[in-house]
Design a protein around this motif. Structure first.
Motif, short mmCIF file in Angstrom:
data_model
loop_
_atom_site.label_atom_id
_atom_site.label_comp_id
_atom_site.label_asym_id
_atom_site.label_seq_id
_atom_site.Cartn_x
_atom_site.Cartn_y
_atom_site.Cartn_z
N LYS A 273 6.15 -20.75 0.88
CA LYS A 273 6.81 -21.87 1.56
C LYS A 273 7.60 -22.70 0.57
O LYS A 273 7.04 -23.39 -0.27
N ASN A 274 8.90 -22.60 0.67
CA ASN A 274 9.77 -23.39 -0.19
C ASN A 274 9.82 -24.83 0.32
O ASN A 274 10.03 -25.07 1.51
N HIS A 275 9.64 -25.80 -0.59
CA HIS A 275 9.69 -27.20 -0.18
C HIS A 275 11.14 -27.62 0.03
O HIS A 275 12.00 -27.42 -0.84
N GLU A 276 11.43 -28.20 1.17
CA GLU A 276 12.76 -28.72 1.48
C GLU A 276 12.66 -30.17 1.93
O GLU A 276 11.78 -30.51 2.72
N PRO B 25 15.79 -30.14 6.17
CA PRO B 25 15.38 -28.94 6.91
C PRO B 25 16.48 -27.89 6.97
O PRO B 25 17.66 -28.21 7.14
N ASN B 26 16.07 -26.63 6.79
CA ASN B 26 16.96 -25.47 6.90
C ASN B 26 18.08 -25.46 5.87
O ASN B 26 19.10 -24.79 6.07
N SER B 27 17.90 -26.18 4.78
CA SER B 27 18.97 -26.23 3.77
C SER B 27 19.24 -24.87 3.15
O SER B 27 20.40 -24.52 2.88
N SER B 28 18.19 -24.08 2.93
CA SER B 28 18.41 -22.79 2.29
C SER B 28 19.12 -21.80 3.20
O SER B 28 19.90 -20.96 2.75
N GLU B 29 18.86 -21.90 4.52
CA GLU B 29 19.53 -21.01 5.46
C GLU B 29 21.04 -21.28 5.48
O GLU B 29 21.86 -20.37 5.59
N GLU B 30 21.41 -22.56 5.35
CA GLU B 30 22.82 -22.91 5.31
C GLU B 30 23.46 -22.50 3.99
O GLU B 30 24.58 -21.99 3.95
N ALA B 31 22.72 -22.70 2.90
CA ALA B 31 23.29 -22.46 1.58
C ALA B 31 23.53 -20.98 1.30
O ALA B 31 24.42 -20.64 0.50
N ILE B 32 22.76 -20.11 1.91
CA ILE B 32 22.91 -18.68 1.63
C ILE B 32 24.30 -18.17 1.99
O ILE B 32 24.80 -17.19 1.40
#
Length: 417
Positions: free
Chosen positions: A70-73, A76-83
């Motif tokens: 579980k990556n701490h954010e 919310p959903n920042s990594s999904e957008e950044a990819i």
């Protein structure tokens, strides 16, 4: 960053070790010798994990970790957008070879977002945090020496203006740095403790702030244009402070609009990168604190930054699982967006020759990019456990990685090929 000490202690991934169901965790594990570089070349696990004895293969366990970690954010959903911004990178480079895994070293982490807890000052000299102590490890003699213990009361043995002569008690070390025979440790309550390695005792103690939101998030030691040794402390009270260790005085204090998690000075000491609890990163004038540019692109909060020795490019690491490379000549957008595997980018380092850049995730992966390939090729160091820090030696010959884990905690040493 989070400012509630109760929540900031080592998080859920630290409460239990990797492979907690491992039957080796008892006497067998203690008896297993550290794997050699020759054994690693023949395929032995660099951490000494005997996968053939377990009910799961390494490959399947890796897939499970990638899925379950579980990556701490904060956003919310920042990594999904950044990819969507990331460039593909060719894996399989071999730049640093495994040398040894030192399991007698128990590197620890206090705050799950702060991972600058391993520093190499030569290919033989490494400093690390172990609970309330900062230690020195000699890779040459295999001797572990405790340098500073802050579990009880610690006070300066030298008298300098501005130093808190009464000292501190039971300091929770959140970050530290070592350079030019100076060790600077920062604490949860704004404590700063300085020790000259060639002197007995503690040289200087101060408190950056009495603010409730006082965590010292990062420290960087540098030489001013005069040659004097200084350090910069980045604080959760949104402040960046420059201390002169020749005069033992605070000489600059810049205040920003959000907690500052990391600061990096450019090689010429004229500008600095400021990253913290905001998706934007700042480039400031190091003399005046004036904001020169706000870099936009990250989706979450940033906790790492580093300058390339060329003085033209720098990197920022974020909880959106990306590291972004910027060029001071064109700051409208990053020149590269590099992707992690399972979590935030919490530590970034360049080699002193600028050839390689390491990008450490919170656990399991350190990526070593070939800068000369324009970041198109990399070596992926793949192991198991939370990462307390990663540091190249100044001569670039060695890379050390601290692993914090109940069963498999250690210091990993790699050598340049």
């Amino acid at each position: 960053m989070k400012d509630d000490p109760a929540d900031d202690m080592v998080g859920e991934h630290h409460e239990q070790g990797v492979l907690d169901s491992n039957p080796e965790d008892g006497d067998y594990w203690q008896a297993v010798p550290d794997p050699s570089s020759a054994e690693a070349r023949k395929g032995k696990d660099i951490q000494g994990i005997a996968w053939e004895r377990l009910a799961i293969t390494r490959e399947n366990y890796r897939l499970a970790r990638l899925e379950e970690y579980k990556n701490h954010e904060n956003v919310p959903n920042s990594s999904e957008e950044a990819i969507k911004d990331c460039k593909p990178t060719e894996k399989g480079g071999m730049y640093y070879e495994f040398k040894q895994n030192i399991r007698s070293i128990k590197s620890t982490i206090l705050h799950y977002q702060l991972r600058n807890l391993v520093w190499a000052t030569s290919k033989h000299d490494v400093y690390f945090l172990s609970n309330y102590s900062i230690h020195h490890w000699s890779a040459l003699s295999s001797v572990d020496t405790e340098l500073m213990n802050v579990e009880g009361h610690v006070a300066p043995t030298e008298k300098h203006p501005g130093s808190l002569l009464e000292g501190f008690s039971k300091v929770q070390v959140s970050t530290f740095a070592v350079k030019d025979n100076l060790l600077v440790a920062g604490g949860f309550q704004g404590e700063i403790i300085c020790k000259h390695l060639h002197r007995e005792g503690i040289s200087f103690c101060c408190r950056t702030t009495y603010d409730d939101n006082a965590i010292t998030n990062a420290v960087e030691i540098f030489n001013a244009s005069s040659g004097a040794v200084h350090f910069i402390a980045s604080s959760n009270d949104s402040g960046v402070r420059d201390y002169d260790m020749e005069r033992f005085q605070l000489c600059k204090h810049f205040q920003f609009e959000w907690p500052v998690n990391h600061t990096s000075l450019s090689p010429d000491r004229k500008v600095a990168i400021i990253v913290g609890d905001d998706p934007n990163c700042l480039l400031i004038d190091a003399k005046s604190g004036e904001i020169l540019h706000s870099m936009k692109g990250h989706r979450d909060y940033s906790f790492a930054s580093a300058w390339s020795p060329d003085g033209l490019t720098f990197a920022t690491g974020n909880q959106d699982k990306t590291c972004r490379i910027w060029d001071v000549r064109k700051l409208s957008k990053p020149v590269h967006v590099l992707r992690g595997n399972l979590g935030a980018i919490r530590s970034i380092r360049f080699t002193s020759d600028g050839r390689f850049m390491s990008m450490a995730e919170p656990a399991d992966f350190v990526h070593v990019f070939d800068v000369k390939s324009d970041y198109n090729r990399k070596q992926e160091l793949d192991f198991f456990g939370e990462i307390s820090g990663a540091s190249f030696s100044p001569d670039t010959d060695a890379l050390f990685v601290g692993v914090s884990d109940r069963a498999y905690g250690s210091l990993l040493q790699f050598g340049r090929l």
